[in-house]
Design a protein around this motif. Structure first.
Motif, PDB file in Angstrom:
ATOM      1  N   LEU A  78      -2.843   9.357   9.033  1.00  0.00           N
ATOM      2  CA  LEU A  78      -3.942   8.717   8.289  1.00  0.00           C
ATOM      3  C   LEU A  78      -3.692   7.243   7.931  1.00  0.00           C
ATOM      4  O   LEU A  78      -4.530   6.398   8.237  1.00  0.00           O
ATOM      5  CB  LEU A  78      -4.265   9.529   7.025  1.00  0.00           C
ATOM      6  CG  LEU A  78      -5.165  10.746   7.230  1.00  0.00           C
ATOM      7  CD1 LEU A  78      -5.278  11.568   5.950  1.00  0.00           C
ATOM      8  CD2 LEU A  78      -6.545  10.310   7.698  1.00  0.00           C
ATOM      9  N   PRO A  79      -2.558   6.896   7.295  1.00  0.00           N
ATOM     10  CA  PRO A  79      -2.393   5.484   6.934  1.00  0.00           C
ATOM     11  C   PRO A  79      -2.301   4.567   8.149  1.00  0.00           C
ATOM     12  O   PRO A  79      -2.632   3.385   8.058  1.00  0.00           O
ATOM     13  CB  PRO A  79      -1.068   5.455   6.150  1.00  0.00           C
ATOM     14  CG  PRO A  79      -0.660   6.846   5.921  1.00  0.00           C
ATOM     15  CD  PRO A  79      -1.433   7.727   6.836  1.00  0.00           C
ATOM     16  N   VAL A  82       0.821  -1.214   0.000  1.00  0.00           N
ATOM     17  CA  VAL A  82       0.000   0.000   0.000  1.00  0.00           C
ATOM     18  C   VAL A  82       0.854   1.263   0.000  1.00  0.00           C
ATOM     19  O   VAL A  82       0.340   2.374  -0.086  1.00  0.00           O
ATOM     20  CB  VAL A  82      -0.965   0.039   1.214  1.00  0.00           C
ATOM     21  CG1 VAL A  82      -1.966  -1.096   1.129  1.00  0.00           C
ATOM     22  CG2 VAL A  82      -0.207  -0.024   2.523  1.00  0.00           C
ATOM     23  N   MET A  83       2.192   1.109   0.085  1.00  0.00           N
ATOM     24  CA  MET A  83       2.988   2.309   0.350  1.00  0.00           C
ATOM     25  C   MET A  83       3.021   3.279  -0.828  1.00  0.00           C
ATOM     26  O   MET A  83       2.940   4.484  -0.622  1.00  0.00           O
ATOM     27  CB  MET A  83       4.388   1.933   0.840  1.00  0.00           C
ATOM     28  CG  MET A  83       5.367   1.583  -0.221  1.00  0.00           C
ATOM     29  SD  MET A  83       6.887   0.899   0.465  1.00  0.00           S
ATOM     30  CE  MET A  83       7.480   0.101  -1.015  1.00  0.00           C
ATOM     31  N   ILE A  84       3.124   2.778  -2.084  1.00  0.00           N
ATOM     32  CA  ILE A  84       3.177   3.713  -3.221  1.00  0.00           C
ATOM     33  C   ILE A  84       1.844   4.452  -3.376  1.00  0.00           C
ATOM     34  O   ILE A  84       1.824   5.684  -3.400  1.00  0.00           O
ATOM     35  CB  ILE A  84       3.573   2.993  -4.530  1.00  0.00           C
ATOM     36  CG1 ILE A  84       5.012   2.480  -4.440  1.00  0.00           C
ATOM     37  CG2 ILE A  84       3.438   3.932  -5.725  1.00  0.00           C
ATOM     38  CD1 ILE A  84       5.451   1.662  -5.636  1.00  0.00           C
ATOM     39  N   PRO A  85       0.703   3.723  -3.464  1.00  0.00           N
ATOM     40  CA  PRO A  85      -0.573   4.447  -3.587  1.00  0.00           C
ATOM     41  C   PRO A  85      -0.838   5.394  -2.417  1.00  0.00           C
ATOM     42  O   PRO A  85      -1.287   6.529  -2.635  1.00  0.00           O
ATOM     43  CB  PRO A  85      -1.612   3.320  -3.629  1.00  0.00           C
ATOM     44  CG  PRO A  85      -0.868   2.139  -4.109  1.00  0.00           C
ATOM     45  CD  PRO A  85       0.521   2.266  -3.557  1.00  0.00           C
ATOM     46  N   ASN A  86      -0.548   4.952  -1.191  1.00  0.00           N
ATOM     47  CA  ASN A  86      -0.788   5.833  -0.045  1.00  0.00           C
ATOM     48  C   ASN A  86       0.111   7.067  -0.091  1.00  0.00           C
ATOM     49  O   ASN A  86      -0.328   8.172   0.237  1.00  0.00           O
ATOM     50  CB  ASN A  86      -0.590   5.083   1.268  1.00  0.00           C
ATOM     51  CG  ASN A  86      -1.786   4.223   1.610  1.00  0.00           C
ATOM     52  OD1 ASN A  86      -2.801   4.275   0.923  1.00  0.00           O
ATOM     53  ND2 ASN A  86      -1.667   3.423   2.644  1.00  0.00           N
ATOM     54  N   TYR A  87       1.348   6.859  -0.521  1.00  0.00           N
ATOM     55  CA  TYR A  87       2.249   8.013  -0.668  1.00  0.00           C
ATOM     56  C   TYR A  87       1.668   8.999  -1.681  1.00  0.00           C
ATOM     57  O   TYR A  87       1.653  10.217  -1.443  1.00  0.00           O
ATOM     58  CB  TYR A  87       3.630   7.525  -1.121  1.00  0.00           C
ATOM     59  CG  TYR A  87       4.586   8.640  -1.442  1.00  0.00           C
ATOM     60  CD1 TYR A  87       5.308   9.269  -0.442  1.00  0.00           C
ATOM     61  CD2 TYR A  87       4.758   9.085  -2.755  1.00  0.00           C
ATOM     62  CE1 TYR A  87       6.174  10.298  -0.723  1.00  0.00           C
ATOM     63  CE2 TYR A  87       5.621  10.117  -3.058  1.00  0.00           C
ATOM     64  CZ  TYR A  87       6.327  10.723  -2.038  1.00  0.00           C
ATOM     65  OH  TYR A  87       7.178  11.748  -2.317  1.00  0.00           O
ATOM     66  N   LEU A  88       1.154   8.469  -2.804  1.00  0.00           N
ATOM     67  CA  LEU A  88       0.595   9.347  -3.847  1.00  0.00           C
ATOM     68  C   LEU A  88      -0.644  10.082  -3.337  1.00  0.00           C
ATOM     69  O   LEU A  88      -0.813  11.279  -3.603  1.00  0.00           O
ATOM     70  CB  LEU A  88       0.263   8.529  -5.103  1.00  0.00           C
ATOM     71  CG  LEU A  88       1.472   7.913  -5.819  1.00  0.00           C
ATOM     72  CD1 LEU A  88       1.018   6.959  -6.924  1.00  0.00           C
ATOM     73  CD2 LEU A  88       2.376   9.000  -6.396  1.00  0.00           C
ATOM     74  N   VAL A  89      -1.506   9.370  -2.595  1.00  0.00           N
ATOM     75  CA  VAL A  89      -2.730   9.995  -2.067  1.00  0.00           C
ATOM     76  C   VAL A  89      -2.368  11.101  -1.074  1.00  0.00           C
ATOM     77  O   VAL A  89      -2.871  12.224  -1.161  1.00  0.00           O
ATOM     78  CB  VAL A  89      -3.644   8.945  -1.389  1.00  0.00           C
ATOM     79  CG1 VAL A  89      -4.734   9.620  -0.578  1.00  0.00           C
ATOM     80  CG2 VAL A  89      -4.256   8.035  -2.439  1.00  0.00           C
ATOM     81  N   ILE A  90      -1.468  10.781  -0.146  1.00  0.00           N
ATOM     82  CA  ILE A  90      -1.057  11.780   0.851  1.00  0.00           C
ATOM     83  C   ILE A  90      -0.439  12.991   0.156  1.00  0.00           C
ATOM     84  O   ILE A  90      -0.692  14.143   0.531  1.00  0.00           O
ATOM     85  CB  ILE A  90      -0.038  11.159   1.841  1.00  0.00           C
ATOM     86  CG1 ILE A  90      -0.640   9.976   2.590  1.00  0.00           C
ATOM     87  CG2 ILE A  90       0.494  12.210   2.819  1.00  0.00           C
ATOM     88  CD1 ILE A  90      -1.702  10.313   3.570  1.00  0.00           C
TER      89      ILE A  90
END
Lengths: 294, 271
Positions: B140-141, B118-126
């Motif tokens: 948040l994550p 989940v780290m790449i998508p979560n990084y992009l969302v944040i």
């Protein structure tokens, strides 16, 4: 109106969790799966579709092969240090001593309170090959301390000991609780029959405690591989030459250091598939409780 | 027989010392001069006790700011996880609805999701939310965690059905059942789970590493990392002073809630 309300209400309670899971877990997993079929660098406006190339690379690239081998070594070390030894100790505390059981629980748990960064700092001090206390003691005995951070396998060993320092007490308590829930009359009956303790443990206790043991074993692998990320990143950053990297750390390196999101995502998906297999084992052997909600 | 028992205690006490003594040395060395930390390495009591390391640390980094960042993050994560966890567990405890078992297994499954996936998508969302270098972005994550739900569910199952059913028959609104019956019964486990959440988030390393790049936004573990170098150039008394600051709060929480915390961990494993 009231009836309708009652049907909606539980979902209203579930909503915050559902949104969090959806936004920060389910959609991201799908997106990572999507990214694993593309070459991208986190910034470029376009992604190039490459089919299964990234997955082929996971298994054919020599660095990735090295990392997968390292991952297996990590798993082996973690199982011995964070599962077998705590299990052995919990059996001793449960069956071979009578006093101070509570005190051992309280004391063993203390390192679990602290950051793995603190653990990494402490071990780099204790094991500092030039000026650390162990090197100091070895010097006075006429020995020299190996520079462990130059050797992949030694670095892996040290990193596993750091997580052992943190996780030992936690796993010990889980396993001890499992042993505590075995009915006392079974143990008493064996005592009256004069069955030796180790025989009783091997033939009765271990099989009865299988559920929680498998749970801790799987947790040891799944969480352990992620816990070692911290000491790897703090102490070795995967070196020497990927010698102490594992599949989790390599996924991070590819994404945020090498900017190869495709390789990173493929590695993540492969990790996830392995973890899912472990999840099925967990559900099969441990999560009997799920039946209650059927 | 008696002798044998003693031998086991010797082994156990050695293990306890192995776990705890490094921490004692850490605290002791943080009050030594750099020179003494080399020459009197194995002295647990400093010969020339000094607080200079702490003063120097406070000059080099913004100690108060870093501590506040860490505290703020851990507080948000703790409150968020307690609220969502309690609500979700309550829905499971009090209602029958379709897909219950699927949702339950989904919660179990979250434990098996590696952060790498989940780290790449979560990084992009944040980053899209403009929350890079922001404590909210790093909190948040961390909210996405089902362990609280599982522990609360186990405790709620011990509440007798008759109690909640009686309240429902009396047409007491759900809100009141939740706040006036369920929450008071759950108080001990809320306290202990909250303490565990707080300590875990206080020590969190992965998400801060990914999200916080600006030193002003750092949390304590990230700051400590900058004081550690594998090449041996580390100023250990300084690193140990920062570590000592980091471990005080978790230790105090443990001293106060030790019994609750250990019980909760025991319960989390009981199936």
């Amino acid at each position: 109106m009231l009836n309708k309300n009652k049907k909606i209400l539980p979902f209203l309670y579930l909503l915050p969790t559902a949104i969090l899971l959806l936004v920060f877990m389910i959609v991201p997993i799908l997106y990572t799966f999507y990214l694993s079929f593309f070459d991208w660098n986190l910034i470029a406006p376009t992604k190039e579709f490459v089919g299964l190339k990234n997955y082929v690379e996971v298994f054919t690239d020599p660095i990735n092969q090295k990392v997968i081998l390292n991952t297996l070594i990590y798993i082996l070390f973690l199982i011995v240090l964070n599962f077998v030894i705590p299990y052995f100790i919990s059996l001793i505390v449960k069956f071979f001593i009578k006093k101070m059981q509570g005190a051992y629980k309280v004391l063993f748990f203390i390192p679990s309170l602290f950051s793995l960064v603190v653990g990494a700092m402490l071990f780099t001090w204790i094991l500092n090959p030039v000026s650390g206390p162990i090197a100091y003691l070895m010097k006075s005995l006429g020995m020299t301390m190996p520079n462990w951070s130059n050797s992949g396998i030694l670095a892996i060993t040290v990193i596993c000991f750091i997580t052992n320092w943190k996780v030992f007490g936690y796993n010990f308590i889980l396993l001890l609780t499992g042993l505590g829930s075995i009915p006392a009359n079974i143990i008493d009956a064996a005592k009256i029959d004069g069955i030796p303790k180790w025989k009783l443990i091997w033939n009765v206790i271990l099989p009865m405690n299988r559920g929680i043991a498998i749970y801790v074993l799987i947790l040891t692998i799944v969480q352990g591989l992620q816990y070692v990320f911290t000491p790897i990143n703090v102490i070795t950053t995967g070196g020497p030459y990927y010698g102490s990297s594992n599949i989790i750390y390599q996924t991070y390196l590819n994404a945020f250091v090498l900017y190869k999101t495709g390789t990173s995502s493929a590695l993540a998906i492969v990790t996830f598939i392995v973890f899912l297999v472990l999840l099925f084992i967990e559900i099969r052997f441990v999560e009997g409780k799920a039946k209650n909600y059927a | 027989m008696l002798k044998k028992i003693n031998l086991w205690h010797v082994l156990l006490i050695m293990l306890v010392l192995g776990a705890v003594v490094p921490i004692l040395f850490m605290i002791s060395n943080s009050f030594k001069t750099l020179r003494d930390s080399y020459t009197t390495m194995l002295n647990l009591i400093p010969i020339h006790p000094t607080v200079n390391n702490y003063l120097l640390l406070n000059k080099q980094i913004n100690l108060l700011g870093l501590t506040w960042n860490t505290f703020f993050m851990a507080t948000i994560v703790t409150i968020g996880k307690l609220l969502t966890g309690l609500l979700t567990a309550y829905a499971f405890r009090s209602y029958q609805f379709k897909g219950k078992i699927i949702i339950y297994l989904l919660f179990v499954a979250t434990i098996f999701v590696p952060f790498t996936i989940v780290m790449i998508p979560n990084y992009l969302v944040i980053s899209k939310l403009g929350l890079l270098n922001n404590i909210l972005g790093v909190a948040l994550p961390q909210l996405c965690d089902a362990t609280g739900i599982m522990i609360f569910l186990k405790t709620m199952e011990k509440i007798p059905n008759t109690l909640i059913d009686a309240a429902k028959i009396d047409d007491i609104p759900n809100r009141k059942i939740f706040f006036n019956i369920v929450i008071p019964i759950l108080k001990p486990s809320i306290v202990s789970v909250g303490a565990i959440f707080f300590i875990n988030s206080w020590n969190e390393y992965v998400w801060p590493t990914l999200i916080l790049k600006d030193k002003a936004s750092f949390t304590l573990p990230l700051a400590l990392q900058n004081y550690i170098s594998s090449e041996g150039g580390t100023n250990f008394p300084l690193a140990m002073a920062l570590s000592t600051i980091m471990v005080i709060l978790p230790l105090i929480i443990y001293l106060i809630f030790q019994k609750y915390i250990l019980n909760s961990i025991s319960n989390s494993g009981l199936k």
